[in-house]
Design a protein around this motif. Structure first.
Motif, PDB file in Angstrom:
ATOM      1  N   SER A 191       0.822  -1.212   0.000  1.00  0.00           N
ATOM      2  CA  SER A 191       0.000   0.000   0.000  1.00  0.00           C
ATOM      3  C   SER A 191       0.854   1.259   0.000  1.00  0.00           C
ATOM      4  O   SER A 191       0.519   2.243   0.636  1.00  0.00           O
ATOM      5  N   GLN A 217      -8.223   9.074  -1.761  1.00  0.00           N
ATOM      6  CA  GLN A 217      -8.385   8.531  -0.417  1.00  0.00           C
ATOM      7  C   GLN A 217      -9.273   9.414   0.454  1.00  0.00           C
ATOM      8  O   GLN A 217      -9.108  10.639   0.491  1.00  0.00           O
ATOM      9  N   THR A 254      -8.060   4.096   4.695  1.00  0.00           N
ATOM     10  CA  THR A 254      -6.907   3.533   5.386  1.00  0.00           C
ATOM     11  C   THR A 254      -7.077   3.725   6.875  1.00  0.00           C
ATOM     12  O   THR A 254      -7.536   4.775   7.327  1.00  0.00           O
ATOM     13  N   ASP A 284      -8.062  -1.541   8.387  1.00  0.00           N
ATOM     14  CA  ASP A 284      -8.767  -0.522   7.609  1.00  0.00           C
ATOM     15  C   ASP A 284     -10.265  -0.813   7.660  1.00  0.00           C
ATOM     16  O   ASP A 284     -10.717  -1.873   7.196  1.00  0.00           O
TER      17      ASP A 284
END
Length: 503
Positions: A24, A77, A99, A139
């Protein structure tokens, strides 16, 4: 099933953190976002890129963290703390990510009229067709008490929550546990609440440090429609897991309709207390239970399909596992569960032992199960049903118009209690012969059997009047989740229910 958690989770396990970090490098933590009165992140974007081309940027309120899927999609994100209103828009060439613990609002406490000083409401809106992924077990998306999630897909354009591996096309039919899941925390009553003034609640949501419960049965945590939740569920520590969808203290003002959970490594859906109602639910491939309820859920669920994982994947899974807690409180004063269930079809796994069941009912249940089908695949030694203790037998689980077809009707260790409750109902069949069929395009995947469409024997059962059991229910002329091949409510917005519809 695992119980509620009374202590705050202080740390995520090292293994979860390691998994969250794997692969990631493009996903960073942007910190907090405050979007005011609904103007942030809601629209706009670049000129539509050609197919297979990533968007050039991200909407306001999102962090541009790179590309994914062979550089065909821009990753935007979500902030880890969403205060105020944020909309996740559908944009060509764009996929979204979360996240860590991604929280909508902060806990506003038990009383909607007197929020905790300094707490903040969040409202997250997700447009139809949006895809959101996560990279590891720590997450997950949390909607705190007093905040709301509006995630409304359509039958042809569902919202998809999935794993990074799935986006990168490395998942298989057996993949699971690749990210946390979705958690809704509300202000509806639950077994750990003192409901007289002053109202207090001591429970925390399993797998999180979020508080839940209150004295607002009609609390509204938003609307969830036409959603896939794939490859989720994660064990934070022994007995402390995230599910596909967790609803804790969620009230009846919340809409939960057309939800699929696919290949959760723990339960598909777990409900802790509250009064939320559910309709059109598909849970396939969960490693533990399909629908698991605890701490006094008092809601209704109608039209549901559960197909369990193949043998060898787990020794504890069931289609239903219902209980209430704490068991230390005398039954007469306990806030017992009162689940209302109509038109579900449970397809049990091929269990090698008679110690397991397709549906079992633990402590403190005053449930009503109507118009449903419990079955297990050929050769399975699991009983169709078990009432596990005298408490539940005393409080009274009621069965009407339930058709069971397993090699054993009841788990041997609990056969006396189970048979007494089941035969006390009306129009029940304890040892029928299944005529369930599968969709035309395939009878099974490698990890589950997909026979869930009624045949002649199931349709021969006279259904109970569902609306007399719960005002939320619709009356039907049949039992089970799917009347016949022409009954297609489960098609189009789901995956993995036919051999050709991979997830």
């Amino acid at each position: 099933m695992t119980g509620f958690r009374l202590t705050t989770l202080l740390a995520i396990s090292a293994s979860a953190l390691t998994l969250a970090a794997c692969g990631s490098a493009e996903v960073a933590s942007p910190g907090e976002g405050d979007f005011g009165g609904g103007t942030g992140g809601g629209g706009g974007g670049p000129v539509t890129p050609p197919p297979g081309t990533p968007a050039a940027d991200c909407p306001t309120g999102f962090s541009n963290v790179g590309l994914i899927a062979s550089n065909t999609l821009r990753v935007c994100q979500l902030p880890q703390q969403i205060n105020g209103a944020l909309t996740v828009p559908l944009r060509a060439g764009t996929i979204y990510s979360i996240t860590g613990r991604t929280a909508v609002g902060t806990d506003q406490g038990v009383d909607p009229a007197a929020p905790i000083a300094g707490s903040v409401q969040g409202i997250l809106t997700i447009e139809a067709g949006v895809r959101i992924f996560a990279s590891g077990g720590s997450d997950y998306l949390l909607v705190n008490r007093g905040s709301q999630l509006f995630a409304e897909g359509t039958a042809t354009n569902p919202i998809v929550f999935t794993s990074r591996q799935n986006v990168e096309s490395t998942t298989t039919e057996s993949s699971q546990g690749q990210w946390g899941g979705i958690v809704l925390a509300g202000r509806a009553p639950q077994a750990n609440c003192q409901l007289t003034t002053p109202v207090t609640c001591t429970g925390t949501v399993e797998g999180t440090s979020a508080f839940y419960g209150g004295n607002t049965p009609a609390d509204n945590s938003g609307r969830l429609r036409y959603i896939q939740i794939k490859f989720s569920g994660f064990e934070i520590s022994t007995g402390n897991e995230l599910q596909g969808l967790t609803m804790a203290g969620v009230g009846s003002g919340t809409t939960v309709d057309h939800i699929q959970v696919y290949n959760s490594s723990d339960d598909g859906i777990e409900i802790f207390g509250g009064n939320v109602n559910l309709r059109h639910i598909v849970i396939n491939g969960a490693d533990d239970d399909g629908l698991d309820t605890d701490t006094g859920w008092r809601g209704g669920a109608q039209f549901g399909i559960v197909t369990q994982r193949a043998p060898g994947s787990t020794s504890r899974s069931a289609g239903f596992e219902f209980s209430s807690a704490p068991t230390s409180v005398p039954l007469a004063s306990r806030y017992v569960s009162r689940p209302k269930i109509a038109n579900w079809t449970l397809v049990g796994r091929n269990s090698p032992t008679d110690a397991h069941t397709v549906a079992h009912f633990d402590s403190g249940n005053d449930g009503t199960i109507i118009n449903s089908v419990f079955t297990s695949v050929a050769g399975s030694l699991a009983g169709c049903m078990a009432i596990n203790d005298a408490d539940t037998a005393t409080s009274g689980v009621t069965f009407n118009s339930v058709f069971m077809s397993c090699s054993l009707s009841y788990r041997p260790a609990n056969a006396v209690l189970s048979a007494a409750a089941f035969t006390a109902g009306t129009n029940n069949t304890a040892a029928g012969t299944s005529t369930l069929t599968a969709p035309a395009s395939g009878t099974s995947l490698s990890n589950q059997v997909l026979t869930f469409i009624n045949g002649a024997n199931e349709n021969a059962v006279t259904p109970a009047t569902a609306a007399s059991v719960h005002a939320f229910f619709q009356n039907t002329t049949y039992i089970g989740a799917v009347q016949n091949a022409a009954d297609t409510w489960w098609q189009g917005w789901t995956c993995g229910l036919t051999a050709g519809a991979t997830c």
